[in-house]
Design a protein around this motif. Sequence first.
Motif, short mmCIF file in Angstrom:
data_model
loop_
_atom_site.label_atom_id
_atom_site.label_comp_id
_atom_site.label_asym_id
_atom_site.label_seq_id
_atom_site.Cartn_x
_atom_site.Cartn_y
_atom_site.Cartn_z
N LEU A 154 40.07 42.48 43.46
CA LEU A 154 39.34 41.09 43.85
C LEU A 154 38.17 41.73 43.84
CD1 LEU A 154 39.89 38.32 44.92
CD2 LEU A 154 39.34 39.09 46.90
N SER A 155 37.58 40.85 42.52
CA SER A 155 36.16 41.33 42.83
C SER A 155 35.72 41.75 43.81
CB SER A 155 35.79 41.09 41.39
OG SER A 155 36.46 41.15 40.17
N GLU A 156 35.92 40.65 44.93
CA GLU A 156 34.94 40.14 45.79
C GLU A 156 34.56 41.68 46.61
OE1 GLU A 156 34.25 37.21 49.25
OE2 GLU A 156 36.10 37.88 49.43
N TRP A 171 29.60 33.67 43.33
CA TRP A 171 30.46 32.83 41.86
C TRP A 171 30.92 33.73 40.45
CZ3 TRP A 171 32.26 28.84 43.37
CH2 TRP A 171 31.34 28.14 44.17
N ASP A 172 29.83 34.87 40.64
CA ASP A 172 30.23 35.87 39.23
C ASP A 172 31.73 36.80 39.24
OD1 ASP A 172 28.14 34.98 38.11
OD2 ASP A 172 27.14 36.51 37.99
N ALA A 173 31.85 36.55 41.13
CA ALA A 173 33.49 37.66 41.42
C ALA A 173 34.35 36.61 41.02
CB ALA A 173 33.50 37.90 42.79
N GLY A 234 29.99 38.15 50.36
CA GLY A 234 31.17 37.04 50.58
C GLY A 234 31.27 35.50 49.76
N ALA A 235 32.63 35.30 49.58
CA ALA A 235 32.13 33.24 48.84
C ALA A 235 31.58 32.86 49.42
CB ALA A 235 33.63 33.33 49.22
N PRO A 236 31.98 32.72 50.87
CA PRO A 236 30.51 32.00 51.90
C PRO A 236 29.79 31.19 51.54
CG PRO A 236 32.37 33.08 53.22
CD PRO A 236 32.49 33.31 52.15
#
Length: 361
Positions: A154-156, A171-173, A234-236
């Motif tokens: 997972l790129s994150e 977002w790019d991840a 992080g995604a948040p």
Amino acid sequence: MKISRLAPAGLLTLALVAAGCGSGTDSGADANSDSSSAGTVQLTNCGETKQYPSPTTRLFVNDGNIISIALAAGAADDIVAVSSMQRDRDVLALKYGAETVDGLNQVAEKYPTMENIVAASPQVVFAGWGYGFSEEKNLTPDGLSQQGIESYLLSETCRQDDGNRGTMDPWDALTTDIANVGEMTGHEETAESVVADINDRRQALEQAPQADTRPTAFLFDSSSDTIFSSGSFGAPQAMMDSAGVTNALADVEDTWTSVSWERLATADPDIIFFVDYPGQSYDEKIEALRSNDATKDLAAVKEERFVNLPYAMWTSGPLNIDGAEYLRVALEHYGLQPASGVQTRLDLSELADLPGNEWMK
């Protein structure tokens, strides 16, 4: 370690070269195409260029958010086994259909063991550091490689030089992973369509009218003597950026991490977001905020400016865009952003077990 954010125009500039696409390739094509071979596809994952089976038809996927990436990329029929899904079953079924989700072969309710994975005979395992992969648990990409199994991270969760996670704009991840998994499994068009939808909805959010003073939010996952939250990778962070609210931990160059109660008190956020996650209930988190001397008098706590969203919306996955839309609607409800006409696409009111969110009604 400072890592600059990428412009949206770069979202689809990925190092993806499928085997057998060499005809008509000119000298300006991606250099990866030179080493592609029949039956493989060359992808760049966490800065490493690797060969994957093409198409991959036996994919092992761990964790609800990562499962959602594979489903979004069109790979439902290519998933041989999953683990750690049950917590997210309802929101995944809401997004992708109960028949699809219930048809997945869950071989472990929590993180998988090496034995779980080997028994499923996958070609590729899709997981991440902290999302299944762990040196302490003796489950790593290197260990899988010794079993003849490839890994896609997972790129994150790509690691920085200092060991912290996160090397890409969130977002790019996400869109990189959707495109890469689509390429790996032979569903490029499906993946491209999903990426385009995310980008269109993200653009609509970011073009919405903004308050003169941008509000601040704090993400509360769980607590003990510290608070588990999320920093700039992080995604948040992506969700808050697009929804129009400042992440109180935007200066923390990590993904999921722990901070002090004083950090939350000092931030004095306008609104508090919660990750609906087992181990500490929504009510227990509220009580923790109200009983701690550092936070009990915060305006967001006293006025109950709270938003509670499922785990799979906060962790890197296609539900991030649904979550960002919910954040925007909540901000408008609490008067922290002006009316915009933004609407949510996923009806969380259908999740009977999701507590809080009276503002949705």
